[in-house]
Design a protein around this motif. Structure first.
Motif, PDB file in Angstrom:
ATOM      1  N   LEU A 127      -1.833  -2.917  -4.256  1.00  0.00           N
ATOM      2  CA  LEU A 127      -1.468  -2.001  -3.175  1.00  0.00           C
ATOM      3  C   LEU A 127      -0.711  -0.790  -3.711  1.00  0.00           C
ATOM      4  O   LEU A 127      -0.930   0.344  -3.268  1.00  0.00           O
ATOM      5  CB  LEU A 127      -0.632  -2.740  -2.126  1.00  0.00           C
ATOM      6  CG  LEU A 127      -1.374  -3.808  -1.316  1.00  0.00           C
ATOM      7  CD1 LEU A 127      -0.415  -4.502  -0.358  1.00  0.00           C
ATOM      8  CD2 LEU A 127      -2.527  -3.185  -0.537  1.00  0.00           C
ATOM      9  N   THR A 128       0.183  -1.032  -4.677  1.00  0.00           N
ATOM     10  CA  THR A 128       0.923   0.099  -5.252  1.00  0.00           C
ATOM     11  C   THR A 128      -0.015   1.057  -5.968  1.00  0.00           C
ATOM     12  O   THR A 128       0.023   2.280  -5.764  1.00  0.00           O
ATOM     13  CB  THR A 128       1.990  -0.427  -6.222  1.00  0.00           C
ATOM     14  OG1 THR A 128       2.912  -1.245  -5.503  1.00  0.00           O
ATOM     15  CG2 THR A 128       2.747   0.728  -6.858  1.00  0.00           C
ATOM     16  N   ALA A 129      -0.875   0.509  -6.838  1.00  0.00           N
ATOM     17  CA  ALA A 129      -1.797   1.362  -7.582  1.00  0.00           C
ATOM     18  C   ALA A 129      -2.764   2.081  -6.657  1.00  0.00           C
ATOM     19  O   ALA A 129      -3.048   3.276  -6.830  1.00  0.00           O
ATOM     20  CB  ALA A 129      -2.559   0.520  -8.611  1.00  0.00           C
ATOM     21  N   ALA A 130      -3.287   1.355  -5.647  1.00  0.00           N
ATOM     22  CA  ALA A 130      -4.243   1.983  -4.734  1.00  0.00           C
ATOM     23  C   ALA A 130      -3.585   3.093  -3.925  1.00  0.00           C
ATOM     24  O   ALA A 130      -4.216   4.137  -3.659  1.00  0.00           O
ATOM     25  CB  ALA A 130      -4.839   0.928  -3.805  1.00  0.00           C
ATOM     26  N   THR A 131      -2.345   2.903  -3.512  1.00  0.00           N
ATOM     27  CA  THR A 131      -1.645   3.942  -2.761  1.00  0.00           C
ATOM     28  C   THR A 131      -1.473   5.209  -3.595  1.00  0.00           C
ATOM     29  O   THR A 131      -1.724   6.334  -3.128  1.00  0.00           O
ATOM     30  CB  THR A 131      -0.277   3.419  -2.300  1.00  0.00           C
ATOM     31  OG1 THR A 131      -0.463   2.260  -1.488  1.00  0.00           O
ATOM     32  CG2 THR A 131       0.467   4.475  -1.494  1.00  0.00           C
TER      33      THR A 131
ATOM     34  N   PRO B  78       6.322   9.057 -19.444  1.00  0.00           N
ATOM     35  CA  PRO B  78       5.504   7.960 -19.996  1.00  0.00           C
ATOM     36  C   PRO B  78       6.138   6.589 -19.748  1.00  0.00           C
ATOM     37  O   PRO B  78       7.352   6.446 -19.643  1.00  0.00           O
ATOM     38  CB  PRO B  78       5.454   8.285 -21.487  1.00  0.00           C
ATOM     39  CG  PRO B  78       6.695   9.074 -21.742  1.00  0.00           C
ATOM     40  CD  PRO B  78       6.945   9.873 -20.494  1.00  0.00           C
ATOM     41  N   ILE B  79       5.265   5.605 -19.660  1.00  0.00           N
ATOM     42  CA  ILE B  79       5.688   4.200 -19.537  1.00  0.00           C
ATOM     43  C   ILE B  79       5.342   3.520 -20.863  1.00  0.00           C
ATOM     44  O   ILE B  79       4.168   3.470 -21.252  1.00  0.00           O
ATOM     45  CB  ILE B  79       4.967   3.499 -18.374  1.00  0.00           C
ATOM     46  CG1 ILE B  79       5.222   4.237 -17.056  1.00  0.00           C
ATOM     47  CG2 ILE B  79       5.423   2.045 -18.267  1.00  0.00           C
ATOM     48  CD1 ILE B  79       4.413   3.692 -15.891  1.00  0.00           C
TER      49      ILE B  79
ATOM     50  N   ASN C 227       6.401  -1.842 -10.802  1.00  0.00           N
ATOM     51  CA  ASN C 227       7.697  -1.268 -10.425  1.00  0.00           C
ATOM     52  C   ASN C 227       7.935   0.081 -11.098  1.00  0.00           C
ATOM     53  O   ASN C 227       8.600   0.950 -10.533  1.00  0.00           O
ATOM     54  CB  ASN C 227       8.813  -2.252 -10.771  1.00  0.00           C
ATOM     55  CG  ASN C 227       8.905  -3.378  -9.766  1.00  0.00           C
ATOM     56  OD1 ASN C 227       9.423  -3.213  -8.674  1.00  0.00           O
ATOM     57  ND2 ASN C 227       8.369  -4.535 -10.131  1.00  0.00           N
ATOM     58  N   ALA C 228       7.374   0.249 -12.308  1.00  0.00           N
ATOM     59  CA  ALA C 228       7.480   1.559 -12.950  1.00  0.00           C
ATOM     60  C   ALA C 228       6.711   2.609 -12.158  1.00  0.00           C
ATOM     61  O   ALA C 228       7.166   3.754 -12.003  1.00  0.00           O
ATOM     62  CB  ALA C 228       6.958   1.478 -14.380  1.00  0.00           C
ATOM     63  N   LEU C 229       5.536   2.239 -11.625  1.00  0.00           N
ATOM     64  CA  LEU C 229       4.786   3.166 -10.782  1.00  0.00           C
ATOM     65  C   LEU C 229       5.507   3.445  -9.468  1.00  0.00           C
ATOM     66  O   LEU C 229       5.562   4.576  -8.991  1.00  0.00           O
ATOM     67  CB  LEU C 229       3.401   2.582 -10.481  1.00  0.00           C
ATOM     68  CG  LEU C 229       2.291   2.764 -11.523  1.00  0.00           C
ATOM     69  CD1 LEU C 229       1.030   2.070 -11.055  1.00  0.00           C
ATOM     70  CD2 LEU C 229       2.019   4.234 -11.762  1.00  0.00           C
ATOM     71  N   ARG C 230       6.040   2.399  -8.881  1.00  0.00           N
ATOM     72  CA  ARG C 230       6.610   2.521  -7.543  1.00  0.00           C
ATOM     73  C   ARG C 230       7.946   3.250  -7.555  1.00  0.00           C
ATOM     74  O   ARG C 230       8.250   4.024  -6.638  1.00  0.00           O
ATOM     75  CB  ARG C 230       6.765   1.120  -6.939  1.00  0.00           C
ATOM     76  CG  ARG C 230       7.233   1.099  -5.495  1.00  0.00           C
ATOM     77  CD  ARG C 230       7.427  -0.333  -5.021  1.00  0.00           C
ATOM     78  NE  ARG C 230       6.178  -1.100  -5.092  1.00  0.00           N
ATOM     79  CZ  ARG C 230       6.123  -2.425  -5.010  1.00  0.00           C
ATOM     80  NH1 ARG C 230       7.238  -3.125  -4.897  1.00  0.00           N
ATOM     81  NH2 ARG C 230       4.967  -3.028  -5.067  1.00  0.00           N
ATOM     82  N   HIS C 231       8.769   2.979  -8.559  1.00  0.00           N
ATOM     83  CA  HIS C 231      10.147   3.473  -8.533  1.00  0.00           C
ATOM     84  C   HIS C 231      10.484   4.386  -9.707  1.00  0.00           C
ATOM     85  O   HIS C 231      11.623   4.850  -9.802  1.00  0.00           O
ATOM     86  CB  HIS C 231      11.121   2.285  -8.538  1.00  0.00           C
ATOM     87  CG  HIS C 231      10.776   1.241  -7.517  1.00  0.00           C
ATOM     88  ND1 HIS C 231      10.843   1.483  -6.169  1.00  0.00           N
ATOM     89  CD2 HIS C 231      10.344  -0.033  -7.658  1.00  0.00           C
ATOM     90  CE1 HIS C 231      10.469   0.393  -5.517  1.00  0.00           C
ATOM     91  NE2 HIS C 231      10.161  -0.544  -6.397  1.00  0.00           N
ATOM     92  N   GLY C 232       9.525   4.598 -10.607  1.00  0.00           N
ATOM     93  CA  GLY C 232       9.811   5.457 -11.747  1.00  0.00           C
ATOM     94  C   GLY C 232       9.902   6.930 -11.358  1.00  0.00           C
ATOM     95  O   GLY C 232       9.458   7.358 -10.280  1.00  0.00           O
ATOM     96  N   ALA C 233      10.494   7.709 -12.263  1.00  0.00           N
ATOM     97  CA  ALA C 233      10.682   9.140 -12.018  1.00  0.00           C
ATOM     98  C   ALA C 233       9.726   9.969 -12.853  1.00  0.00           C
ATOM     99  O   ALA C 233      10.037  11.092 -13.244  1.00  0.00           O
ATOM    100  CB  ALA C 233      12.138   9.527 -12.320  1.00  0.00           C
ATOM    101  N   GLY C 234       8.535   9.436 -13.126  1.00  0.00           N
ATOM    102  CA  GLY C 234       7.580  10.157 -13.950  1.00  0.00           C
ATOM    103  C   GLY C 234       7.852   9.926 -15.417  1.00  0.00           C
ATOM    104  O   GLY C 234       8.741   9.170 -15.815  1.00  0.00           O
TER     105      GLY C 234
ATOM    106  N   ALA D  39      -0.724   7.655 -14.289  1.00  0.00           N
ATOM    107  CA  ALA D  39       0.419   7.293 -15.123  1.00  0.00           C
ATOM    108  C   ALA D  39       0.082   7.525 -16.587  1.00  0.00           C
ATOM    109  O   ALA D  39      -1.075   7.380 -17.016  1.00  0.00           O
ATOM    110  CB  ALA D  39       0.802   5.837 -14.896  1.00  0.00           C
ATOM    111  N   VAL D  40       1.107   7.858 -17.338  1.00  0.00           N
ATOM    112  CA  VAL D  40       0.979   8.008 -18.788  1.00  0.00           C
ATOM    113  C   VAL D  40       1.513   6.725 -19.424  1.00  0.00           C
ATOM    114  O   VAL D  40       2.702   6.413 -19.311  1.00  0.00           O
ATOM    115  CB  VAL D  40       1.752   9.237 -19.296  1.00  0.00           C
ATOM    116  CG1 VAL D  40       1.633   9.335 -20.814  1.00  0.00           C
ATOM    117  CG2 VAL D  40       1.241  10.503 -18.628  1.00  0.00           C
TER     118      VAL D  40
END
Length: 414
Positions: A226-230, A340-341, A331-338, A300-301
């Motif tokens: 759901l996070t990735a699809a959003t 690279p991961i 969680n990195a996608l949902r709450h990260g600030a941009g 995402a990078v």
């Protein structure tokens, strides 16, 4: 007063007594075989021959109680006729390790059942016959009841009617006593033994652990999808006019991620239904490249650092490692600030080390920022790692980064 007579008016009381009397009747075919030793010893006194017959009869009844299927049949009959909540017998492995005293409980129940049935049936028949014959108007003048020198003769008047009513009432009370005795004995002799209780508790614990594992699987898979699809849908909407090719790539990524989530859902539902056929296998580290590709399609990078032959990790450790990385990346996608991961996977002969580092920005140095909302992410990962005797940490890494690390003990195949 009325409350005391209520049990005598219940059909379950007489169903239990009938159950006892039927047990006595079923034991009758064994009586000719029990009488053979006494017949072979004609010179013995009559009392000795009678006792010998009863003892052999009891032994034959007890031997039948040792049959494997007999306990299951008796439990089903007791539940039906006595209304006693008895669980199904434990697995054969639990019974094979039970002490000898536990294995003798079924023969003891059969003996008690037959003994109560015979005693209750004979006494009830005498009492009912006395109740029918005592009123003088119901039988001839010479009618009566005689048992071992004790006689009851019909008499006219209210005394005979009172005595008849008393005999019938005693017969009903006897049925209540027999039923009550069987209901008291059933949980003690047919209920689970200590070994069976341990087996049932272990089975419940395994079922609960499996349910928790499936809940974690579903949470991780659906939450990530759901996070990735959003995010991918948002990217597709932004570039739809300027870059249709990028929008189509994002939509393809949504299709792939939702298909993977449906496979995971099919797997979980198959496990819940105990149907393994047609279900997808659980995710493992072999699926890590596909997971990283889906994140790249979401914009995402990802900077992976993979060392060691982690593809040789199998079983629970591989599944747990995949879910840990999936939760960390979600969680990195949902709450990260941009930014690279960084994903690090290091496989050594004795351990598997995992790390996910993402940028959080100012104020993003708390667990509530990395794992907000329901709060099931970090506790679920912690439970997974604890069951594998590993270690997990999650917390700020400098002023504007968040790091999730885990170490899982593994033994790579030679």
């Amino acid at each position: 007063m009325t409350r005391g007579f209520r049990p005598l008016l219940r059909g379950s009381t007489y169903a239990g007594a009938l159950f006892a009397y039927c047990g006595a009747l079923v034991s009758l075919p064994l009586l000719p075989f029990a009488a053979l030793p006494a017949l072979a010893w004609p010179s013995a006194p009559e009392g000795v021959r009678f006792v010998l017959t009863v003892l052999v009869w009891a032994v034959l009844i007890g031997v039948i109680g040792l049959a494997r299927t007999m306990r299951r049949v008796l439990i089903a009959c007791a539940r039906r006729m006595l209304g006693v909540p008895l669980p199904d017998p434990a697995a054969e492995s639990a019974r094979s390790t039970a002490p000898g005293a536990d294995r003798l409980r079924t023969p003891l129940w059969l003996l008690s059942h037959v003994a109560l049935g015979w005693a209750g049936a004979q006494s009830a028949v005498l009492l009912v016959c006395a109740g029918l014959l005592l009123p003088g108007g119901w039988a001839g003048a010479e009618a009566g009841v005689s048992v071992r020198g004790w006689s009851l003769r019909p008499e006219h008047g209210w005394q005979s009617w009172a005595a008849a009513l008393g005999c019938l009432l005693l017969a009903a009370v006897l049925c209540l006593a027999v039923t009550g005795a069987l209901r008291w004995l059933a949980p003690r002799l047919l209920g689970p033994s200590s070994a069976e209780r341990l087996a049932l508790a272990a089975e419940r614990e395994r079922a609960l652990a499996e349910r928790n594992r499936l809940a974690h699987e579903l949470h991780d898979s659906i939450g990530h999808t759901l996070t990735a699809a959003t995010i991918q849908a948002a990217v597709a909407g932004e570039v739809l006019g300027a870059d249709p090719e990028a929008a189509r790539a994002a939509l393809r990524s949504i299709e792939e991620s939702t298909r993977a989530a449906l496979e995971d859902l099919d797997y979980v539902l198959g496990m819940l239904r105990e149907e393994q056929t047609g279900t997808a296998p659980p995710r493992s580290l072999a699926d890590l490249p596909e997971l990283l590709d889906r994140l790249r399609h979401a914009g995402a990078v990802v900077e992976p650092e993979l060392s060691g032959d982690f593809t040789r990790v199998r079983g629970t450790a591989a599944r747990a490692a995949y879910r840990i990385l999936q939760e960390g990346l979600t969680n990195a996608l949902r709450h990260g600030a941009g930014g690279p991961i960084r994903v690090t996977v290091t496989a050594t002969p004795d351990a598997l080390r995992l790390s996910v580092v993402n940028r959080t920005g100012p104020g993003g140095d708390s667990a509530t920022t990395a794992f907000p909302t329901s709060g099931h992410g970090l506790p679920g990962l912690t439970e997974r790692v604890r069951l594998l005797h590993g270690e997990i940490t999650a917390g700020p890494d400098g002023p504007d980064h968040w790091r999730l690390t885990a170490r899982l003990p593994v033994r790579l195949p030679a």
